[in-house]
Design a protein around this motif. Structure first.
Motif, mmCIF file in Angstrom:
data_model
loop_
_atom_site.group_PDB
_atom_site.id
_atom_site.type_symbol
_atom_site.label_atom_id
_atom_site.label_comp_id
_atom_site.label_asym_id
_atom_site.label_seq_id
_atom_site.Cartn_x
_atom_site.Cartn_y
_atom_site.Cartn_z
ATOM 1 N N ALA A 254 0.831 -1.266 -0.082
ATOM 2 C CA ALA A 254 -0.124 -0.035 -0.112
ATOM 3 C C ALA A 254 0.944 1.335 -0.161
ATOM 4 N N ILE A 255 1.983 1.322 0.645
ATOM 5 C CA ILE A 255 2.721 2.361 0.829
ATOM 6 C C ILE A 255 3.630 2.586 -0.613
ATOM 7 N N GLY A 256 3.987 1.348 -0.999
ATOM 8 C CA GLY A 256 4.661 1.528 -2.316
ATOM 9 C C GLY A 256 4.071 2.052 -3.279
ATOM 10 N N GLY A 257 2.466 1.412 -3.507
ATOM 11 C CA GLY A 257 1.531 2.104 -4.476
ATOM 12 C C GLY A 257 1.361 3.551 -4.329
ATOM 13 N N ALA A 258 1.496 3.890 -2.911
ATOM 14 C CA ALA A 258 1.147 5.445 -2.875
ATOM 15 C C ALA A 258 2.131 6.376 -3.144
ATOM 16 N N ILE A 259 3.428 5.804 -3.178
ATOM 17 C CA ILE A 259 4.593 6.660 -3.259
ATOM 18 C C ILE A 259 5.106 6.210 -4.493
ATOM 19 N N GLY A 260 5.255 7.220 -5.744
ATOM 20 C CA GLY A 260 5.496 6.921 -7.258
ATOM 21 C C GLY A 260 6.803 7.609 -7.402
ATOM 22 N N THR A 261 7.333 7.396 -8.468
ATOM 23 C CA THR A 261 8.784 7.631 -8.946
ATOM 24 C C THR A 261 8.642 9.415 -9.125
ATOM 25 N N GLY B 87 4.582 -0.081 -16.956
ATOM 26 C CA GLY B 87 5.735 -0.837 -17.033
ATOM 27 C C GLY B 87 6.725 -0.652 -17.954
ATOM 28 N N VAL B 88 6.261 -0.522 -19.100
ATOM 29 C CA VAL B 88 7.155 -0.258 -20.200
ATOM 30 C C VAL B 88 7.758 1.191 -19.955
ATOM 31 N N ALA B 89 7.225 2.028 -19.635
ATOM 32 C CA ALA B 89 7.923 3.438 -19.198
ATOM 33 C C ALA B 89 8.553 3.342 -18.005
ATOM 34 N N ASP B 90 8.350 2.384 -17.051
ATOM 35 C CA ASP B 90 9.398 2.131 -16.099
ATOM 36 C C ASP B 90 10.603 1.677 -16.543
ATOM 37 N N SER C 250 12.568 2.778 -7.060
ATOM 38 C CA SER C 250 11.099 3.090 -7.204
ATOM 39 C C SER C 250 10.633 2.925 -8.588
ATOM 40 N N ALA C 251 11.208 3.021 -9.480
ATOM 41 C CA ALA C 251 11.066 2.498 -10.807
ATOM 42 C C ALA C 251 10.814 1.100 -10.872
ATOM 43 N N ALA C 252 11.889 0.431 -10.470
ATOM 44 C CA ALA C 252 11.710 -1.002 -10.508
ATOM 45 C C ALA C 252 10.613 -1.438 -9.509
ATOM 46 N N SER C 253 10.105 -0.808 -8.615
ATOM 47 C CA SER C 253 9.109 -1.274 -7.917
ATOM 48 C C SER C 253 7.661 -1.127 -8.549
ATOM 49 N N SER C 254 7.624 -0.114 -9.353
ATOM 50 C CA SER C 254 6.197 0.234 -10.107
ATOM 51 C C SER C 254 6.355 -0.870 -11.352
#
Length: 498
Positions: free
Chosen positions: A27-34, A110-113, A312-316
């Motif tokens: 939930a935290i990872g989803g709420a915090i983006g690159t 995902g492609v953008a990341d 962060s991008a890898a997480s996304s």
């Protein structure tokens, strides 16, 4: 009551292996983006200190989307994600549109990341390395982490989110120290090119460059356009319902914590940044995190922040692999995607659906090898993704409104009711209309807005073709029967336990 003929309801084909700590950090990872680490410099330079209000408003609105997801997912034990409850409440067409649109959102993201990781973050350290090599490496690594079990995704996302949290807490602490000591430094006003002297103080939010709304009304509006993409993925925890241990307890805990996380991670970091550095000194091309860590005397600031944004991008991308595979699996089991994607491994992972996502992520190589990753078209594509996420959020709210009208008894018995449920869905959807208008104010985002209906036309044609297929009709009927049986078994089990 006799219990000899009452059995526990059969679980979903997916494994409930995500614990509370996994769900909390997902939930935290989803709420915090690159976008917070790299894009906030652009947002601050456009909107000024009012960017704090921008993030608060967006976070406030999306909190109610999350509360709607929470109440709906917990209203039926067989719901695996929001495509399930949209189909059950609004009909199979809604499930088809929402499911495939959400899949499309995450594939594009995902492609953008992958492109950003390989062409920006890895290139920062290894400029001579061909960009396609780290792109392939990232895709293969994330696939290997997701294939063994859902715990692989949970653990990976847990540690990715921890890196983000540590970075933001470190920035806030460093900023508080600079404010407390009255740090003074010279900066360049990005608007005029003049050199200015700034002293770290909370008053910088109100006294520098025209004050709190120094970016003007349109700057404030443009801040929404840029910032909304930073919240993409906030609904990710809603795709984990079928793989969460004790969802009745863990999902509400994760959703309730979202406002605190937004206040701490978004608002807290932005207030500190603008208090230390005058907002007119921020550049859209530089990470404000790098700037502040450098001012704090951390010599390796740029390298540390590069590591954080890479993570962060890898997480996304990891979230994209997980969510798309589960959504395709859900669509396949209900007859809205080829049956081959409903196959599970012995560890109950939808392997074929994962492979589909991995193959599509490889399309990033085409963009990298042709140089299209640096074109304006790439910005348009990411805008389309953002708009599609807004469509998903809107469908969730519509599902909630219909659920309240058709199933008042379920709402009355809910242990996790959405607050202000009769008014806030309409207010949030009106806010989304405002965002659509904001997207018309920039040429690139306007082009993305114009192009977005093409996707819905494609999905619409696909649905019209699919619903005429006898195999699809039979599979959909089988799915409805299975859901009814699971619902009856769950009801009998609850009655038995009572």
């Amino acid at each position: 009551m006799s219990n000899s003929h009452v059995q526990a309801p059969r679980e979903s084909g997916l494994e409930r292996a995500l614990s509370n700590r996994h769900i909390q950090l997902i939930a935290i990872g989803g709420a915090i983006g690159t976008g917070l680490f790299m894009g906030s410099g652009k947002t601050i330079s456009v909107a000024g200190p009012s960017v704090v209000l921008v993030y608060m408003i967006i976070g406030f609105m999306l909190y109610f989307v999350m509360r709607a997801i929470g109440e709906l997912l917990l209203s039926r034990t067989h719901y695996r994600n929001f495509a399930d409850f949209a189909g059950d409440i609004l009909g199979p067409g809604a499930a088809f549109f929402l499911g495939w649109t959400y899949w499309f959102c995450w594939v594009v993201t995902g492609v953008a990341d992958v492109i950003v990781i390989s062409s920006v973050y890895v290139t920062y350290w290894l400029p001579v390395l061909p960009t396609w090599i780290p792109a392939v490496a990232v895709i293969v690594l994330l696939m290997l982490l997701n294939l063994p079990s859902v715990r692989g995704f949970g653990e990976t996302e847990f540690w990715f989110a921890m890196v983000k949290i540590v970075a933001i807490v470190a920035l806030i602490v460093a900023g508080i120290v600079l404010i407390a000591t009255g740090f003074t430094n010279e900066y360049t006003d990005t608007r005029t090119g003049e050199t200015i002297v700034g002293t770290a103080s909370l008053m910088n939010l109100f006294t520098v460059g025209g004050g709190f709304f120094g970016g003007g009304f349109m700057g404030f509006v443009m801040g929404f356009q840029i910032a909304v993409f930073a919240f993409v993925g906030v609904e990710l925890v809603g795709t984990t319902a079928a793989e969460t241990r004790d969802p009745e307890r863990n999902l509400p805990r994760a959703v309730r914590a979202i406002p605190i996380r937004i206040l701490l991670f978004y608002v807290g970091s932005l207030v500190v940044l603008i208090s230390v550095v005058p907002w007119v000194a921020f550049s859209k091309d530089e990470s404000p995190f790098v700037m502040l860590f450098s001012l704090a005397g951390i010599g390796a600031a740029a390298h540390l922040v590069n590591l954080v944004v890479l993570t962060s991008a890898a997480s996304s991308a990891n979230s994209g692999i997980y969510s798309t595979s589960r959504m395709v699996y859900t669509l396949a089991t209900s007859g809205d995607a080829p049956r081959v994607f409903s196959k599970l491994t012995r560890s109950r992972v939808p392997r074929n659906a994962l492979f589909l996502t991995g193959v599509l992520l490889l399309s990033s190589l085409v963009l990298l090898l042709t140089g299209l990753d640096k074109s304006a078209g790439f910005s348009i594509v990411t805008t389309i993704s953002s708009l599609c996420f807004m469509f998903v959020w809107t469908m969730i709210l519509i599902s909630y409104l219909v659920y309240r009208r058709r199933r008042p008894q379920d709402h009355a018995g809910s242990a996790f009711k959405m607050p202000l449920g009769t008014t806030m869905p309409y207010i949030v959807m009106a806010f989304f209309l405002f965002l659509l208008w904001a997207f018309t104010q920039d040429p690139e985002t306007r082009a993305g807005l114009i192009a977005t209906p093409v996707w819905f036309a494609v999905v619409g044609i696909g649905y019209l073709v699919l619903r005429r297929n006898p195999a699809h009709v039979q599979l959909r009927a089988d799915h409805v029967t299975q859901v009814a049986e699971e619902r009856a078994a769950a009801s009998a089990w609850r009655t038995h336990r009572a």
